[in-house]
Scaffold this motif. Structure first.
Motif, mmCIF file in Angstrom:
data_model
loop_
_atom_site.group_PDB
_atom_site.id
_atom_site.type_symbol
_atom_site.label_atom_id
_atom_site.label_comp_id
_atom_site.label_asym_id
_atom_site.label_seq_id
_atom_site.Cartn_x
_atom_site.Cartn_y
_atom_site.Cartn_z
ATOM 1 N N GLN A 1 -24.515 -33.734 21.030
ATOM 2 C CA GLN A 1 -25.756 -32.965 21.010
ATOM 3 C C GLN A 1 -26.210 -32.820 19.559
ATOM 4 N N THR A 2 -27.505 -32.972 19.317
ATOM 5 C CA THR A 2 -28.030 -32.733 17.974
ATOM 6 C C THR A 2 -28.463 -31.280 17.875
ATOM 7 N N ARG B 1 -21.192 -39.161 19.480
ATOM 8 C CA ARG B 1 -20.886 -39.192 20.903
ATOM 9 C C ARG B 1 -22.160 -39.034 21.715
ATOM 10 N N THR B 2 -22.175 -39.635 22.876
ATOM 11 C CA THR B 2 -23.363 -39.656 23.723
ATOM 12 C C THR B 2 -23.191 -38.733 24.926
ATOM 13 N N MET B 3 -24.319 -38.455 25.591
ATOM 14 C CA MET B 3 -24.257 -37.699 26.844
ATOM 15 C C MET B 3 -23.409 -38.444 27.869
ATOM 16 N N GLY B 4 -23.561 -39.762 27.897
ATOM 17 C CA GLY B 4 -22.792 -40.561 28.842
ATOM 18 C C GLY B 4 -21.296 -40.503 28.604
ATOM 19 N N ASP B 5 -20.887 -40.213 27.353
ATOM 20 C CA ASP B 5 -19.464 -40.108 27.040
ATOM 21 C C ASP B 5 -18.802 -38.925 27.743
ATOM 22 N N VAL B 6 -19.572 -37.861 27.989
ATOM 23 C CA VAL B 6 -18.955 -36.620 28.479
ATOM 24 C C VAL B 6 -19.393 -36.230 29.884
ATOM 25 N N ASN C 1 -19.999 -37.304 33.863
ATOM 26 C CA ASN C 1 -19.505 -38.293 34.822
ATOM 27 C C ASN C 1 -20.597 -38.729 35.784
ATOM 28 N N ARG C 2 -21.668 -39.268 35.234
ATOM 29 C CA ARG C 2 -22.731 -39.806 36.078
ATOM 30 C C ARG C 2 -22.544 -41.313 36.177
ATOM 31 N N ASN C 3 -22.882 -41.854 37.322
ATOM 32 C CA ASN C 3 -22.532 -43.254 37.593
ATOM 33 C C ASN C 3 -23.490 -44.269 37.009
ATOM 34 N N SER C 4 -24.630 -43.834 36.519
ATOM 35 C CA SER C 4 -25.602 -44.787 35.996
ATOM 36 C C SER C 4 -26.337 -44.168 34.817
ATOM 37 N N GLU D 1 -27.499 -41.689 24.087
ATOM 38 C CA GLU D 1 -27.763 -40.913 22.875
ATOM 39 C C GLU D 1 -27.146 -39.528 23.033
ATOM 40 N N PRO D 2 -27.037 -38.766 21.925
ATOM 41 C CA PRO D 2 -26.654 -37.356 22.085
ATOM 42 C C PRO D 2 -27.782 -36.584 22.765
ATOM 43 N N SER D 3 -27.441 -35.487 23.377
ATOM 44 C CA SER D 3 -28.455 -34.599 23.932
ATOM 45 C C SER D 3 -29.272 -33.977 22.808
ATOM 46 N N ALA D 4 -30.517 -33.645 23.115
ATOM 47 C CA ALA D 4 -31.259 -32.764 22.224
ATOM 48 C C ALA D 4 -30.596 -31.384 22.282
#
Length: 366
Positions: A182-183, A225-230, A232-235, A259-262
């Protein structure tokens, strides 16, 4: 240094305390919001639900570390300029407190401020000075964090604390530079009693820049780190901000799961989540919003206004770095990698009654 107990002022739902407990440190939090207290209690964190102004260091004899993140609403620089006036008032009060002007006179003048919340940012300094003057037992370390607009206050604190024998550092930190997906910028102060230098934590991850690859930048640092890293969404997905420019939905901010979350705010549940093809998806759950702040997946969010609790909290992963900097520790990788689940051993034992919680001060009359 090896702390005994942290007293956390304006403790919220427990961001700093989660980090401290994971580091094996005892905590007790003072918080007046009943909803945040409900979450804290569900998490097994020692909590006093009351106004910080009714307490002081004498009621927490075991605490040798002071932490806090006072309310920030009156320090915005937008609008009519009330924030700037509040800042000028606060800086003047810092000087008066350090000069040891009469406490009752200062309290009376604080009560005359346009917004009573303005004076709350002075509470950590009151506690620090009372520990020195009344108890002859200075806090061994002090940790403070807040929105960037409060940095001038922390700079005034730094000058004040140096005059009392502390080594101090303060500045702005970017959360993604410490592995938070997150930024978010925070004004942070760390102080340690004595002449040994104390420094803000060194970044461990690269900072985010829109349109720049996460592999670019300083090779000695990890990619952000990205949102996808943390989550557990499938797409892959896009997050479309609730906030627009001039009311134009097309101008609203967008971040992809790569990307990181806003910055996570109390309104995060209003943000749309869509597939890369534009299909509406489930919006973030409280658990997901908490994970973007690096709270454990199973953190027991409770009470009302959970979104606001999450948005107002300090990210535990950032807090762990800040605490380690204040104590002169290297951030332990195993702790940073173990923020995903709750409860830590100490809080679990408190919940189950296997050991006593940190000593609670007796209630005082208003």
């Amino acid at each position: 240094m090896q702390p005994v107990q942290i007293v956390d002022l304006f403790a919220g739902p427990g961001g700093l305390d989660v980090a401290a407990e994971k580091l094996g440190l005892a905590t007790v939090g003072v918080e007046w919001d009943s909803a945040a207290c409900a979450t804290r209690r569900a998490a097994g964190l020692a909590t006093i639900e009351d106004d910080v102004r009714r307490y002081g260091p004498a009621l927490f004899p075991d605490a040798d570390v002071l932490a806090g993140g006072p309310p920030c609403q009156t320090f915005t620089v937008a609008g009519s300029g009330a924030g700037r006036r509040a800042l000028d008032d606060v800086l003047a009060f810092v000087d008066r407190m350090v000069a040891r002007e009469d406490r009752e006179e200062i309290a009376k003048d604080l009560s005359k401020l346009e917004d009573e919340r303005t004076g709350l940012v002075l509470e950590p300094l009151r506690w620090a000075l009372e520990a020195i003057d009344d108890l002859d037992k200075p806090y061994r370390a002090i940790v403070l964090e807040q929105v960037p607009a409060v940095l001038p206050v922390w700079e005034a604190y730094a000058e004040a604390l140096r005059s009392e024998g502390y080594s101090v550092d303060c500045g702005l930190l970017r959360t993604e530079a410490y592995g938070v997906p997150q930024t978010r910028k925070r004004a942070v102060l760390v102080a340690r009693m004595g002449s040994e230098p104390v420094k803000l934590p060194a970044p461990t991850h690269r900072t985010y820049r829109k349109g720049i690859s996460r592999e670019s930048g300083d090779i000695s640092l990890k990619p952000w780190r990205t949102m996808g890293d943390v989550l557990n969404r499938n797409s892959p997905f896009l997050v479309i901000s609730n906030y627009g420019t001039g009311g134009d939905p097309k101008a609203r901010g967008r971040r992809g799961s790569w990307e990181p979350s806003a910055t996570v705010t109390g309104k995060i549940s209003r943000n749309r989540v869509v597939s890369v093809d534009g299909v509406e998806m489930d919006r973030f759950s409280f658990s997901e919003a908490g994970r973007l702040q690096t709270f454990p997946t199973d953190y027991p969010w409770s009470g009302r206004d959970v979104g606001q609790q999450i948005g107002n909290a300090v990210p535990p992963r950032l807090a762990a770095h800040i605490l380690c900097a204040a104590f002169g520790w290297e951030p332990p990788t195993d702790v940073l990698d173990n923020l995903g689940t709750w409860l830590p051993e100490s809080a679990t034992e408190v919940n189950r009654g296997k050991k006593s919680s940190p000593r609670m001060p007796a209630m005082t009359s208003a």
